[in-house]
Design a protein around this motif. Sequence first.
Motif, PDB file in Angstrom:
ATOM      1  N   LEU A  35       0.849  -1.195   0.000  1.00  0.00           N
ATOM      2  CA  LEU A  35       0.000   0.000   0.000  1.00  0.00           C
ATOM      3  C   LEU A  35       0.881   1.239   0.000  1.00  0.00           C
ATOM      4  O   LEU A  35       1.569   1.534   0.981  1.00  0.00           O
ATOM      5  N   ASP A  36       0.866   1.977  -1.091  1.00  0.00           N
ATOM      6  CA  ASP A  36       1.633   3.215  -1.212  1.00  0.00           C
ATOM      7  C   ASP A  36       0.677   4.403  -1.253  1.00  0.00           C
ATOM      8  O   ASP A  36      -0.321   4.378  -1.974  1.00  0.00           O
ATOM      9  N   GLY A  37       1.003   5.420  -0.459  1.00  0.00           N
ATOM     10  CA  GLY A  37       0.155   6.607  -0.422  1.00  0.00           C
ATOM     11  C   GLY A  37      -0.220   6.969   0.998  1.00  0.00           C
ATOM     12  O   GLY A  37       0.350   6.462   1.976  1.00  0.00           O
ATOM     13  N   ASP A  38      -1.197   7.855   1.119  1.00  0.00           N
ATOM     14  CA  ASP A  38      -1.624   8.369   2.418  1.00  0.00           C
ATOM     15  C   ASP A  38      -2.591   7.395   3.081  1.00  0.00           C
ATOM     16  O   ASP A  38      -3.809   7.579   3.056  1.00  0.00           O
ATOM     17  N   LEU A  39      -2.028   6.353   3.672  1.00  0.00           N
ATOM     18  CA  LEU A  39      -2.844   5.309   4.297  1.00  0.00           C
ATOM     19  C   LEU A  39      -3.347   5.753   5.659  1.00  0.00           C
ATOM     20  O   LEU A  39      -2.595   6.299   6.471  1.00  0.00           O
ATOM     21  N   ASP A  40      -4.617   5.501   5.932  1.00  0.00           N
ATOM     22  CA  ASP A  40      -5.183   5.658   7.270  1.00  0.00           C
ATOM     23  C   ASP A  40      -5.002   4.317   7.974  1.00  0.00           C
ATOM     24  O   ASP A  40      -5.822   3.405   7.816  1.00  0.00           O
ATOM     25  N   ALA A  41      -3.909   4.194   8.723  1.00  0.00           N
ATOM     26  CA  ALA A  41      -3.544   2.903   9.316  1.00  0.00           C
ATOM     27  C   ALA A  41      -4.609   2.405  10.287  1.00  0.00           C
ATOM     28  O   ALA A  41      -4.938   1.210  10.311  1.00  0.00           O
ATOM     29  N   LEU A 143     -11.696  -6.867   2.300  1.00  0.00           N
ATOM     30  CA  LEU A 143     -10.912  -5.900   3.061  1.00  0.00           C
ATOM     31  C   LEU A 143     -10.910  -4.548   2.361  1.00  0.00           C
ATOM     32  O   LEU A 143     -11.071  -3.497   3.004  1.00  0.00           O
ATOM     33  N   ALA A 144     -10.741  -4.536   1.031  1.00  0.00           N
ATOM     34  CA  ALA A 144     -10.767  -3.284   0.286  1.00  0.00           C
ATOM     35  C   ALA A 144     -12.125  -2.608   0.419  1.00  0.00           C
ATOM     36  O   ALA A 144     -12.214  -1.388   0.629  1.00  0.00           O
ATOM     37  N   ALA A 145     -13.195  -3.388   0.323  1.00  0.00           N
ATOM     38  CA  ALA A 145     -14.538  -2.814   0.441  1.00  0.00           C
ATOM     39  C   ALA A 145     -14.767  -2.218   1.824  1.00  0.00           C
ATOM     40  O   ALA A 145     -15.349  -1.130   1.961  1.00  0.00           O
ATOM     41  N   LEU A 146     -14.308  -2.904   2.859  1.00  0.00           N
ATOM     42  CA  LEU A 146     -14.477  -2.399   4.222  1.00  0.00           C
ATOM     43  C   LEU A 146     -13.652  -1.130   4.447  1.00  0.00           C
ATOM     44  O   LEU A 146     -14.115  -0.185   5.089  1.00  0.00           O
ATOM     45  N   TYR A 147     -12.433  -1.105   3.924  1.00  0.00           N
ATOM     46  CA  TYR A 147     -11.602   0.102   4.058  1.00  0.00           C
ATOM     47  C   TYR A 147     -12.217   1.272   3.293  1.00  0.00           C
ATOM     48  O   TYR A 147     -12.185   2.425   3.753  1.00  0.00           O
ATOM     49  N   ASN A 148     -12.809   0.974   2.146  1.00  0.00           N
ATOM     50  CA  ASN A 148     -13.416   2.025   1.325  1.00  0.00           C
ATOM     51  C   ASN A 148     -14.782   2.483   1.838  1.00  0.00           C
ATOM     52  O   ASN A 148     -15.355   3.431   1.299  1.00  0.00           O
ATOM     53  N   GLY A 149     -15.317   1.785   2.856  1.00  0.00           N
ATOM     54  CA  GLY A 149     -16.631   2.150   3.384  1.00  0.00           C
ATOM     55  C   GLY A 149     -17.780   1.677   2.532  1.00  0.00           C
ATOM     56  O   GLY A 149     -18.899   2.210   2.622  1.00  0.00           O
ATOM     57  N   GLU A 150     -17.554   0.655   1.704  1.00  0.00           N
ATOM     58  CA  GLU A 150     -18.609   0.146   0.839  1.00  0.00           C
ATOM     59  C   GLU A 150     -19.502  -0.825   1.616  1.00  0.00           C
ATOM     60  O   GLU A 150     -19.015  -1.594   2.444  1.00  0.00           O
ATOM     61  N   ASP A 326      -6.469  -6.638  -9.229  1.00  0.00           N
ATOM     62  CA  ASP A 326      -6.391  -6.457  -7.779  1.00  0.00           C
ATOM     63  C   ASP A 326      -7.401  -5.411  -7.328  1.00  0.00           C
ATOM     64  O   ASP A 326      -7.608  -4.399  -8.011  1.00  0.00           O
ATOM     65  N   PRO A 327      -8.070  -5.631  -6.180  1.00  0.00           N
ATOM     66  CA  PRO A 327      -9.037  -4.657  -5.682  1.00  0.00           C
ATOM     67  C   PRO A 327      -8.408  -3.287  -5.430  1.00  0.00           C
ATOM     68  O   PRO A 327      -7.209  -3.168  -5.191  1.00  0.00           O
ATOM     69  N   VAL A 328      -9.256  -2.265  -5.462  1.00  0.00           N
ATOM     70  CA  VAL A 328      -8.814  -0.878  -5.280  1.00  0.00           C
ATOM     71  C   VAL A 328      -9.022  -0.461  -3.826  1.00  0.00           C
ATOM     72  O   VAL A 328     -10.108  -0.637  -3.265  1.00  0.00           O
ATOM     73  N   PHE A 329      -7.966   0.085  -3.212  1.00  0.00           N
ATOM     74  CA  PHE A 329      -8.065   0.720  -1.905  1.00  0.00           C
ATOM     75  C   PHE A 329      -8.046   2.229  -2.168  1.00  0.00           C
ATOM     76  O   PHE A 329      -7.051   2.765  -2.681  1.00  0.00           O
ATOM     77  N   THR A 330      -9.134   2.902  -1.834  1.00  0.00           N
ATOM     78  CA  THR A 330      -9.318   4.305  -2.193  1.00  0.00           C
ATOM     79  C   THR A 330      -8.140   5.174  -1.746  1.00  0.00           C
ATOM     80  O   THR A 330      -7.716   5.134  -0.595  1.00  0.00           O
ATOM     81  N   GLY A 331      -7.610   5.958  -2.696  1.00  0.00           N
ATOM     82  CA  GLY A 331      -6.530   6.887  -2.393  1.00  0.00           C
ATOM     83  C   GLY A 331      -5.156   6.266  -2.315  1.00  0.00           C
ATOM     84  O   GLY A 331      -4.183   6.959  -2.004  1.00  0.00           O
ATOM     85  N   LEU A 332      -5.055   4.960  -2.609  1.00  0.00           N
ATOM     86  CA  LEU A 332      -3.771   4.267  -2.463  1.00  0.00           C
ATOM     87  C   LEU A 332      -3.402   3.544  -3.758  1.00  0.00           C
ATOM     88  O   LEU A 332      -4.275   3.150  -4.542  1.00  0.00           O
ATOM     89  N   ASP A 333      -2.125   3.381  -3.936  1.00  0.00           N
ATOM     90  CA  ASP A 333      -1.618   2.521  -5.002  1.00  0.00           C
ATOM     91  C   ASP A 333      -1.359   1.162  -4.369  1.00  0.00           C
ATOM     92  O   ASP A 333      -0.400   0.993  -3.611  1.00  0.00           O
TER      93      ASP A 333
END
Length: 413
Positions: A35-41, A143-150, A326-333
């Motif tokens: 995960l590259d970018g501004d991650l909300d850990a 996991l991506a969906a939960l992080y994205n708030g979907e 690969d699933p998308v994590f919003t705001g991250l590469d």
Amino acid sequence: MNAAHEVTFTQQGMWVTEQLVGAGTAYHMPLLVNLDGDLDADALLAACAALVERHPMLGQVVVEAEGGLRLVPGAEVPLTKARVTGGVDAAVREEILRGFDLEKGPLARFTLLETAPERHVLVFVAHHLVFDGHSKDVLVRDLAALYNGEPQTPLATVDHGAVERERVAALLPEARDFWKSRWQDPGETVLLGQALRSGRAGEGRELSFTAEPAAVPGLTRFETLLAALHVLLRGYGNDRVTTAVDLSTRPKEAAGHIGLFVNELPVSSQPQVEESFLSFAVALRAGLREVYRFRQVPLVRAMPRIRPHAALVPVSVSYRTRHDADPVFTGLDASVEWTVSNHAVRGALHLQCVDGPGGLVVSLRYDPEVVSDAQKVADDLRLLLERATFAPERPINTLLNDTLEKRWVPSPP
């Protein structure tokens, strides 16, 4: 999953193997999400916690109760984060090799490693008792969906062990007849002049390659790869070839569930060097489809004299097809490493294959004590696969002579 559910037959066999012979880290199933970018850990770890709640199998352990083996809640699944000051590979390796307490749990863990500013690696490791290859796709997607708030559709609670037992009971009489006439101890498998008999699990090494074999009419890519492997083993001096294949037993009602839905069954052949690769592969496909009829029935249920083992035969294959990116994590590469080594192997040689948008990735897991030149095995398989799919009508002996640099000599009659 509050009630104690029955284990599946595969879970039962794996648990017994761990108790009697042990498997080291061979049943550890790692997965890395970069995960590259501004991650909300904190948000990511909260998503991990929600994932465990959604998939309670991750929090289960196997215990002896009520006259059998049952799944019950174990210790809480840990969600930790750490900053890596040394090598990232060493930190990941440490997480993968760390053992599981099979009695108390947990049998899964999440570790978020901060490797540099705005660079993280989520290391997930689970014991195979509660996780399989398809579960990797489910885990990353959810996991991506939960992080994205979907929003997530709730999953129905299913007692997979009880349901499986009903299916197996219906198939068992016919499966016993089927394997009675077909199963025989394969004995040793010859690989580069070395006789392999290992059914144990032990320390292993890994190397991988990516292939893009041409399509062969009437065959799936998995069937083509398996045929190429059998032909290669014939070229190494095996008149009769037996490999084990991991087959999915996942029913429709478990499509979105994390768990263990795999059964290892043998596939045997006797490649005739005068026949074409295509003719052999079509026949192997037919035999494989016969085995598919009993994919729900563990071999030890049909042939109960087989002893507990980490590997049914020395050479085995697992194959998984991924259709989606690969699933998308919003705001991250984000990128996912699907075939991470667990630094172990079941048997002497195991091919873990993932056929996805980036091509067919073949990861060879091997025992360095008995497989002296794994790179040659990988090179031979890749070249044979390429040549066989380019000209599938060519005779097997021609393919082998070309692939093995004319060192192959047919066995005497």
